[in-house]
Structure formats: C-alpha cells, structure tokens
Write an enzyme that holds these catalytic residues in place. Structure first.
Site, mmCIF file in Angstrom:
data_model
loop_
_atom_site.group_PDB
_atom_site.id
_atom_site.type_symbol
_atom_site.label_atom_id
_atom_site.label_comp_id
_atom_site.label_asym_id
_atom_site.label_seq_id
_atom_site.Cartn_x
_atom_site.Cartn_y
_atom_site.Cartn_z
ATOM 1 N N HIS A 1 -4.141 -9.714 4.470
ATOM 2 C CA HIS A 1 -3.622 -8.635 4.178
ATOM 3 C C HIS A 1 -3.754 -7.776 5.481
ATOM 4 O O HIS A 1 -4.021 -6.491 5.592
ATOM 5 C CB HIS A 1 -4.353 -7.724 3.116
ATOM 6 C CG HIS A 1 -3.426 -7.041 1.980
ATOM 7 N ND1 HIS A 1 -2.985 -7.264 1.072
ATOM 8 C CD2 HIS A 1 -2.989 -5.705 2.535
ATOM 9 C CE1 HIS A 1 -2.008 -6.295 0.611
ATOM 10 N NE2 HIS A 1 -2.162 -5.265 1.426
ATOM 11 N N TYR B 1 3.305 -6.458 -6.479
ATOM 12 C CA TYR B 1 1.970 -6.179 -6.931
ATOM 13 C C TYR B 1 1.876 -6.095 -8.521
ATOM 14 O O TYR B 1 2.796 -5.673 -9.133
ATOM 15 C CB TYR B 1 1.401 -4.584 -6.494
ATOM 16 C CG TYR B 1 1.236 -4.742 -4.891
ATOM 17 C CD1 TYR B 1 0.357 -5.432 -4.541
ATOM 18 C CD2 TYR B 1 1.772 -3.742 -4.265
ATOM 19 C CE1 TYR B 1 -0.071 -5.580 -3.063
ATOM 20 C CE2 TYR B 1 1.525 -3.737 -2.647
ATOM 21 C CZ TYR B 1 0.820 -4.474 -2.277
ATOM 22 O OH TYR B 1 0.359 -4.346 -0.794
ATOM 23 N N SER C 1 8.322 -4.382 0.261
ATOM 24 C CA SER C 1 7.198 -4.110 -0.487
ATOM 25 C C SER C 1 7.258 -3.346 -1.799
ATOM 26 O O SER C 1 8.298 -2.438 -1.898
ATOM 27 C CB SER C 1 6.255 -3.160 0.303
ATOM 28 O OG SER C 1 5.356 -2.872 -0.402
ATOM 29 N N LYS D 1 0.926 -15.147 -1.818
ATOM 30 C CA LYS D 1 0.455 -14.389 -0.334
ATOM 31 C C LYS D 1 -1.020 -13.834 -0.717
ATOM 32 O O LYS D 1 -1.373 -13.022 -1.731
ATOM 33 C CB LYS D 1 1.450 -12.806 -0.229
ATOM 34 C CG LYS D 1 0.943 -12.330 1.071
ATOM 35 C CD LYS D 1 1.784 -11.032 1.340
ATOM 36 C CE LYS D 1 1.783 -10.340 2.709
ATOM 37 N NZ LYS D 1 0.331 -9.756 2.569
ATOM 38 N N THR E 1 1.774 -10.803 -4.240
ATOM 39 C CA THR E 1 0.282 -10.423 -3.597
ATOM 40 C C THR E 1 -0.873 -10.615 -4.250
ATOM 41 O O THR E 1 -0.592 -9.959 -5.403
ATOM 42 C CB THR E 1 0.644 -9.096 -3.018
ATOM 43 O OG1 THR E 1 1.556 -9.170 -2.011
ATOM 44 C CG2 THR E 1 -0.839 -8.803 -2.052
#
Length: 378
Positions: free
Chosen positions: A276, A130, A107, A252, A156
C-alpha cells in the site's frame, strides 16, 4: 517541459503547485515512513548486467497484463483523492492512460466517480474495490463498475484497518479542505490549483456521496467513512465478490508467500505484490524485496504484478526481471498530474518509457518480455 527529465522533476513542480494537505497525502507513509522509504531505496540495491555488441534494433516494450495488450507493462495504480491533486484529476489521468495505451485503475475513494471517468473514456478502465461494512453499497459499487464496462476489478486486501499517516493528521486532511486560516493561506499562493477547483463540481468522494445510505453531503461522509472499513474481511469474501463481479479479478496487497499461495487458490487472475505504498504496516518489507519469493512460489499458477516505490523505467525493468508480469505507478503519475494536469501524466509515462527503452537496449535485449533474472548482477 524540456527541462523535466525525471519523475523527481515532476515531484518538485507538484510540491509547488498542490496545496500541502494534498501533496502530503500523496507523498506520505505510515508512522516513521520506513517502509515508504524502503520501497524506493531497495530498488537501488539491484544491479543490471550491461551487455555489448548485441543487435538492439526493433525494440518493443509491448506486453500484456491479464490478457490485455499494453504499450508497456505499467498501469496507473488506484490512488485516493486523485481529483484533489488537480481538478477532475481521475478523468484527466484516465484519458492520458488511454491515449498512451496503458491501464488506468480508478479508486473507490476517488473524487471523480465511476460514471465521470466512463463519460470521458472510450476504452474500458479498471476499478479498485474496498470491501466496506455496508455490503449493499459494495454490491452497488460492483454493479456500477460492470455497467461502466470496467474490464477488471482490483480488490484491495490490506486496508481492513486504516494505518495512521502523521502528516494527514497534522494537516487535518479533508476533501474539500477545511477553510482554516492556514489552509486558506496555503491555497491562496497556488492560483493554478484553486482556479481549477473553482471551475469543477467534483470536490468530494463522488463514488460515495449520493450512493451510500445516509450520505448526502460532506458532513455525513466523514462519519460514514470512519466506520466503514471492515476488520472482518477474510478469504471467504473473495468468493462472493468474484461471483458478483463475473469478470477478471486482481487481488492487491500481497506481501507474504503464504498469502500468495492462498490467493492463487481463489481463482483470481492476478495478484499485486504491494504494501500500500508504505501507508499501512510501517516496518514491513519493501514490495521489490518481497517480489521474487512470491513470484517463484506462484508465478506459474497466477499472474504476478507489483507496485510500490517505482520512480523510473529502470525500476519497472527490475521488477520484471524478478518475476512481475506487470507494474503499477501511483505517486509518479500523481506528481505529473499535480504539476501539469493531463500533460503531466503523459510526461510521467513518457519518462518511464524512455528509461525502459534505453535500459532494455543496454542490457542487450530487444523485447521487454525477455527480461529475466539473467539480466541482473546477482
């Protein structure tokens, strides 16, 4: 270890060993947590067809995800603050996944950095991105993932605005934790956790601190992150990210057929049907209930993956039957990590593998790639 038979067993042990602030972070959903609960509960509504007198020898769970060979179609999902479940958590989980033969996804909001994980692994891992307001930082993240030889970028799409998780607000979540009297007392009764954390330098968001402009310490990090999620993110951003990355791209956060059709036009390699983990729009559909319609609509043009609510090998097989080519586990591996470190992550994967193998046989199939809608009671 012999008494740990299910993911729920790992969850119970993790609850005892991980400070409440971080266990609750991993184990919470937005608002009423209705979608978080539905992610798990809706799997139980799906029933298999049991078949008998079928040759069950020479079974195989091997498959591929975006062209990469996997020991089973299960990847470790990108999860924030993984390194606060257990010291050096992302590094340990990546090693466990590599040894098991499944993908690990790091992440953006990890405690261990891209470089930390690359330093302890031999095979390429995946990186989740992100898109933040600071585009120079985003470009730098992409370049760092390329330098680390990550083999896929997971973009994402569903965190333009941060959903509220009441437990995090009540616990005053932070990394490292604020040393309030309540937190000190909570940490003190978990010696395995605090001794591990005392022995590592990785206790904050190392992908960000020292890399983002003006973020040199924890104090500046807090104000930076609250301002950074970008509500302007749109489909046009996928193009420049894809071009900058130049490798395999996974989108995603798809939960609607129309969005899936849009995603298929971007040239991405795969989509992940995901809400999520029930942490964004409370009241949205569970991932498993959204999967079939999306897979039917775009499965011939883009690879379809799924995450959310998987707690067993049977859940994985149900997702495959409904059109997923691959699945992701987040909380199951976090429970294992919090409970037993790297060994716990391996144990979570072993539990899922055994459940998949036995269920595959009792459904009358030898290859996991042969599982389809015909194996479900409709």
């Amino acid at each position: 270890m012999s008494q740990i038979l299910t993911i729920a067993d790992l969850k119970d042990l993790a609850r005892r060993r991980v400070p409440r602030m971080f266990f609750d972070y991993a184990d919470s959903g937005a608002w009423t947590e209705s979608t978080y609960r539905a992610n798990e509960e809706d799997f139980a509504k799906i029933k298999f067809r049991q078949r008998v007198l079928v040759d069950m020898s020479n079974r195989s769970l091997e498959s591929t995800m975006i062209g990469e060979k996997v020991a089973m179609p299960v990847a470790l999902a990108p999860t924030g603050l993984t390194g606060m479940q257990h010291a050096d958590g992302e590094m340990l989980a990546a090693q466990a996944a590599e040894e098991f033969g499944v993908p690990f996804t790091l992440s953006t909001m990890s405690i261990c950095s891209i470089e930390d994980v690359a330093s302890v692994t031999k095979k390429p891992f995946w990186f989740q991105l992100y898109v933040l307001r600071d585009k120079d930082f985003v470009l730098n993240l992409i370049d760092r993932a390329k330098a680390a030889k990550c083999s896929a970028l997971v973009l994402t799409l569903d965190l333009q605005i941060l959903g509220q998780r009441h437990k995090d607000v009540r616990n005053g979540l932070s990394a490292p934790p604020k040393m309030t009297l309540a937190n000190i007392a909570d940490i003190a009764i978990r010696p395995r956790w605090w001794m591990g954390m005392a022995g590592t330098k990785r206790r904050t968001f190392r992908n960000i601190v020292g890399h983002a402009k003006g973020v040199g310490d924890v104090a500046s990090l807090s104000s930076w992150t609250t301002e950074q999620f970008d509500p302007h993110l749109s489909w046009k951003d996928v193009a420049w990210i894809k071009e900058r990355w130049g490798g395999k791209l996974i989108l995603k956060g798809i939960l609607d057929k129309e969005d899936a059709l849009m995603a298929a036009k971007t040239g991405a390699d795969a989509i992940i049907v995901s809400n999520h983990g029930g942490r964004q729009l409370d009241g949205a559909s569970s991932s498993i209930m959204a999967l079939e319609e999306i897979a039917d609509a775009v499965g011939d043009t883009i690879e379809v993956h799924m995450d959310g609510g998987i707690r067993s090998g049977q859940d994985v097989l149900k997702a495959l039957c409904l059109g997923a080519k691959g699945t992701y586990i987040g909380r199951p591996f976090l429970y294992g990590l919090g409970a037993l470190g790297k060994e716990g992550v391996t144990k979570a994967l072993e539990i899922i593998r055994k459940e998949m193998d036995i269920t595959l046989a009792l459904c009358g199939k030898r290859l996991v790639t042969d599982m389809g809608k015909d194996q479900l009671r409709r």
